[in-house]
Motif scaffolding. Sequence first.
Motif, PDB file in Angstrom:
ATOM      1  N   ILE A  16       0.836  -1.048  -0.106  1.00 42.54           N
ATOM      2  CA  ILE A  16      -0.177  -0.075  -0.064  1.00 42.54           C
ATOM      3  C   ILE A  16       0.948   1.315   0.008  1.00 42.54           C
ATOM      4  N   HIS A  17       1.785   1.231   0.982  1.00 44.70           N
ATOM      5  CA  HIS A  17       2.798   2.390   1.009  1.00 44.70           C
ATOM      6  C   HIS A  17       3.454   2.899  -0.315  1.00 44.70           C
ATOM      7  N   ASN A  18       3.911   1.593  -0.959  1.00 49.03           N
ATOM      8  CA  ASN A  18       4.624   2.101  -2.319  1.00 49.03           C
ATOM      9  C   ASN A  18       3.851   2.173  -3.513  1.00 49.03           C
ATOM     10  N   LEU A  19       2.537   1.919  -3.438  1.00 47.45           N
ATOM     11  CA  LEU A  19       1.726   2.188  -4.384  1.00 47.45           C
ATOM     12  C   LEU A  19       1.401   3.684  -4.437  1.00 47.45           C
ATOM     13  N   VAL A  20       1.346   4.203  -2.973  1.00 50.77           N
ATOM     14  CA  VAL A  20       1.249   5.560  -2.791  1.00 50.77           C
ATOM     15  C   VAL A  20       2.506   6.458  -3.580  1.00 50.77           C
ATOM     16  N   ILE A  21       3.605   5.986  -3.214  1.00 48.83           N
ATOM     17  CA  ILE A  21       5.001   6.257  -3.720  1.00 48.83           C
ATOM     18  C   ILE A  21       5.031   6.615  -5.233  1.00 48.83           C
ATOM     19  N   GLY A  22       4.478   5.291  -5.665  1.00 43.30           N
ATOM     20  CA  GLY A  22       4.463   5.140  -7.097  1.00 43.30           C
ATOM     21  C   GLY A  22       3.818   6.051  -7.727  1.00 43.30           C
ATOM     22  N   ILE A  23       2.657   6.642  -7.188  1.00 40.79           N
ATOM     23  CA  ILE A  23       1.614   7.673  -7.884  1.00 40.79           C
ATOM     24  C   ILE A  23       2.295   9.055  -7.658  1.00 40.79           C
ATOM     25  N   SER A  24       2.787   9.311  -6.535  1.00 36.90           N
ATOM     26  CA  SER A  24       3.328  10.548  -6.149  1.00 36.90           C
ATOM     27  C   SER A  24       4.705  10.806  -7.041  1.00 36.90           C
TER      28      SER A  24
END
Length: 276
Positions: free
Chosen positions: A171-179
């Motif tokens: 979940i955390h890296n999903l958000v980082i990928g978007i950002s």
Amino acid sequence: MSIWLMLLVGLMATVLATAIGALIGSVATKHREWLNFLQNFSTGALIGFIFIELLGNSITNFLDADSLSLAASMGIMVAIIVGTGLLFFGLHELLHHFTHHHDTDQKDEDGCEDHGHVEEIFENNERSLLATSFVFLAAIFIHNIPEGFGMGVAMSEDLISGVIISSIMFIHNLVIGISMYLSFKEAGKGTGFSIGMSIVSSIPAYALLIAGYFSSYSGDISALALGVVDAIAFGALLYVLLIELLPQIFTKYKSKFSILYVIIGLALVAFLLLAF
């Protein structure tokens, strides 16, 4: 968790999660509250995991080390945790020094988070877009070193720990990928380049995940050595939590429901760890 399962799940939680996030960023960028929920939920979940699982395991292993007294065991554990945190904080500040040129009275009033600073970095017109992109990439590299190592150590403990930590980091890296995707796009980069660089940034997390896993995987490792590895992992993820994630609750991912999302993540992970 077996070696092959670790390799597969670890790949999904780091490289594939970041790639999926970048792809999501390329097609859907308007659902801000969902990003707030995902990031704050994963922050709360990480709080529960590192304090219940990693810190608990480190204390247990140090207490099981017959060669040390209680005071010595706790002293060494605290020193390792603090030393690990200071090491990564030093790297963070070094990078911050070379990428930010604010006046002394304008220092980070809104928190300090590497990938959260990308908007400020892009405003520096004296840097080329390509150089700026690689500075940002270096920031994510540093972020992913302690994150990956902590994941690997946790995944070596048992299957439940591995599943929980990999789900949190997915979940955390999903958000980082978007950002990251949105940041590179704002810098004028193309879609393919933005997605590609987002994926490249996740490689250190996967590499350090493997290193962390094998550092505590051997069945012959002593209780003291396991305690040291757990303490390093705790210190590394505590740095990520305090310097990288918690400030976002009040800045980049601020929402009237932020604290609620954190509590939900914390409560869910605490239940899973204590129940199983």
